[in-house]
Write an enzyme that holds these catalytic residues in place. Structure first.
Site: not given
Length: 563
Positions: A298-299, A363-364, A515, A339-341, A337
């Site tokens: 997510y980046s 949740e992450q 964005c 994220g989801w790993g 941080g």
């Protein structure tokens, strides 16, 4: 002019009342004094709202002055009428409009009410203190924006300054199409179409800028055939708001109020940070799986070669991060941080390092422990400020620093200083902003997407020069526009995500593509910064950040100096 009389009575009563601090009950009954102060704020706000309503009630003036225009007001006005053809009777009655028509009378009436509005704010602040003055000013601006009915000049202003074309017919929804690498499909149209279902969308935009337009879109008050292009055109209006004249007052006031709130209200404290993070990242892992794709990154991706798809560009970014960190087997890495790993698993698998990851999203954490488990990776649900551990060889943080907040940046880098060994390397990937308006507290992203989010400016990193030495700074914000377009493309028609209603879908679509427009126009940026400690014992600069061999290669080389 009745509203003027009401305001004058209010102001006289205000001046006749003692300040709240001088009341006999103020020291004995603080609660009563506080309630009185609150009451004063409410009265001041109500008076300002009433005056603003009269000031902008465009339907009232023609009606009132059509009957009042036959009245002789006094003095010089009466004498001038005596010599006007067809005007004047012994009793001062007029058979036609006064010289110059109704515009002069209307302007005089508006000016009188405007003066009364200012007087209300000043009197409230003078007698009740700055909270009452702020309440009066806020109510005045709010009423100005809500009661404003003359949207015609605003439409003309937008169309004259941009390539936006306002259409009368509804715009059919078309499928979102993209090329493999995030480039748009087809030729660019000369104009972007804008269908306005309700003029309240324009009033919201006048009052709250991008936030107002975003909320209006969420509620279906307008549509367009290209959201990204539409938002990009709106960004062209930045810096020319003054051409709107007094109509820009609510927007400017909103920006000032948002900036003040972002400075005064504590953000991202140890208590509020988990709430802010959970608001966005605990929405649904199913949503993010569909949007982000297999890498679950997510980046911003890194489209460094032609024809790269999203997954390849995300893996290229992870490889670039590893190379800039100068990783070697056995090094200990802290990821703030995670994220989801995905990054932690990639670094442990490909480079043999041991990774400790921190996050505030439950949740992450559950997803990372289930999908990206690895013997050399440890995921923790913990704030970086509370971590107590032996210093790490490397620190990496990918687009988490925006959630730190500008006020907390010295604290963030101070903690990183404590957690990094003397000769260590740190990499920060950050979204950045180029103008102060991105940072104000009243924004669409801050309210609906990332509460507490505050992207830094370049100057914000200057305060850490005593602790860290900047080795490399790379910018690739255009790639984020491609990334966000591909995220929107992955969502398709939201198949399998039926639990999200139409309002949420429109909100999310506006978030992604507005964005993308901002990144494409380089209003917002993506930066990768490589740091070493100022007192580092490293013998060479970090040339490896630009593809040169790592420092270890130079240390192993045998250099023979000729006699």
């Amino acid at each position: 002019l009745k509203s003027v009389q009401v305001v004058l009575i209010f102001e006289l009563s205000v001046c006749a009342m003692p300040p709240a601090a001088s009341m006999p009950c103020a020291s004995r009954l603080p609660r009563l004094a506080s309630r009185r102060r609150l009451g004063c704020c409410l009265v001041a706000a109500a008076a300002s709202a009433a005056v603003a309503g009269r000031l902008l009630d465009t339907s009232a003036f023609p009606h009132e002055f059509s009957s009042a225009r036959t009245e002789c007001f006094a003095g010089a006005s009466l004498r001038s009428r005596r010599h006007a053809p067809g005007i004047g009777t012994p009793r001062g009655r007029c058979r036609g409009p006064p010289p110059g028509g109704d515009s002069g009378i209307e302007s005089t009436g508006r000016a009188s009410i405007a003066v009364s509005a200012v007087a209300t704010v000043v009197a409230s602040a003078a007698r009740f203190g700055w909270p009452a003055g702020l309440a009066a000013a806020s109510a005045l601006v709010l009423a100005l924006s809500r009661r404003y009915n003359d949207v015609g000049p605003v439409k003309e202003f937008i169309m004259s300054k941009t390539d936006i074309e306002i259409v009368d017919a509804p715009i059919p929804k078309a499928p979102y199409e993209l090329q493999l690498d995030g480039e748009l499909v087809g030729e660019r149209k000369a104009k972007v179409s804008w269908y306005i279902k309700s003029d309240d969308a324009l009033r919201r935009g006048l009052r709250d800028g991008a936030l107002g337009f975003g909320e209006a879109y969420m509620e279906g008050q307008w549509d367009t055939d290209d959201i990204e292009r539409f938002c990009s055109e709106l960004l062209r209006l930045e810096g020319v708001e003054k051409d709107l004249g007094w109509r820009a007052v609510p927007l400017l006031f909103s920006l000032v109020l948002g900036a003040a709130s972002s400075r005064l209200i504590p953000r991202n404290t140890l208590k509020s940070a988990p709430v802010n993070v959970g608001f966005h990242y605990n929405i649904s892992n199913r949503l993010y799986e569909k949007m982000l794709g297999p890498t679950m990154m997510y980046s911003s991706a890194y489209f460094c070669r032609p024809g790269m798809d999203l997954d390849a560009a995300q893996r290229a970014k992870m490889k670039m991060i590893a190379e800039k960190l100068d990783l070697r087997p056995g090094l200990r890495v802290l990821e703030i941080g995670f994220g989801w790993g995905s990054v932690a698993h990639f670094l442990a698998s490909e480079y043999g390092v041991k990774v400790t990851g921190l996050s505030l999203s439950q949740e992450q954490l559950e997803f990372a422990r289930e999908r990206n488990t690895h013997p050399n990776v440890e995921f923790l649900l913990q704030d970086y400020r509370t971590l107590e551990a032996e210093p790490f060889d490397r620190i990496v943080s990918i687009e988490m620093i925006e959630h730190v907040g500008r006020k907390h940046l010295p604290e963030f880098f101070g903690k990183c200083d404590d957690l990094l060994v003397k000769d260590g390397v740190m990499l920060i990937q950050s979204i950045g902003c180029s103008i102060w308006k991105v940072m104000v507290g009243k924004s669409f992203i801050e309210k609906y997407i990332f509460p507490g989010c505050e992207p830094p400016q370049q100057t914000d990193f200057a305060s850490i020069t005593s602790r860290f030495h900047l080795e490399d700074w790379q910018s690739f914000g255009k790639d984020y526009a491609r990334t966000m377009r591909l995220w929107r493309y992955n969502l398709g028609n939201w198949e399998g995500l039926e639990e999200f209603d139409e309002r949420f879908r429109r909100m999310w679509e506006y978030y992604l593509l507005s964005c993308a427009a901002s990144f494409d126009r380089r209003r917002t940026k993506v930066w990768q910064l490589v740091y070493t400690k100022t007192g580092s014992g490293r013998t060479r600069d970090c040339h490896h950040a630009r593809g040169a061999p790592p420092e270890a290669a130079f240390q192993d080389a045998v250099v023979v100096v000729p006699a």
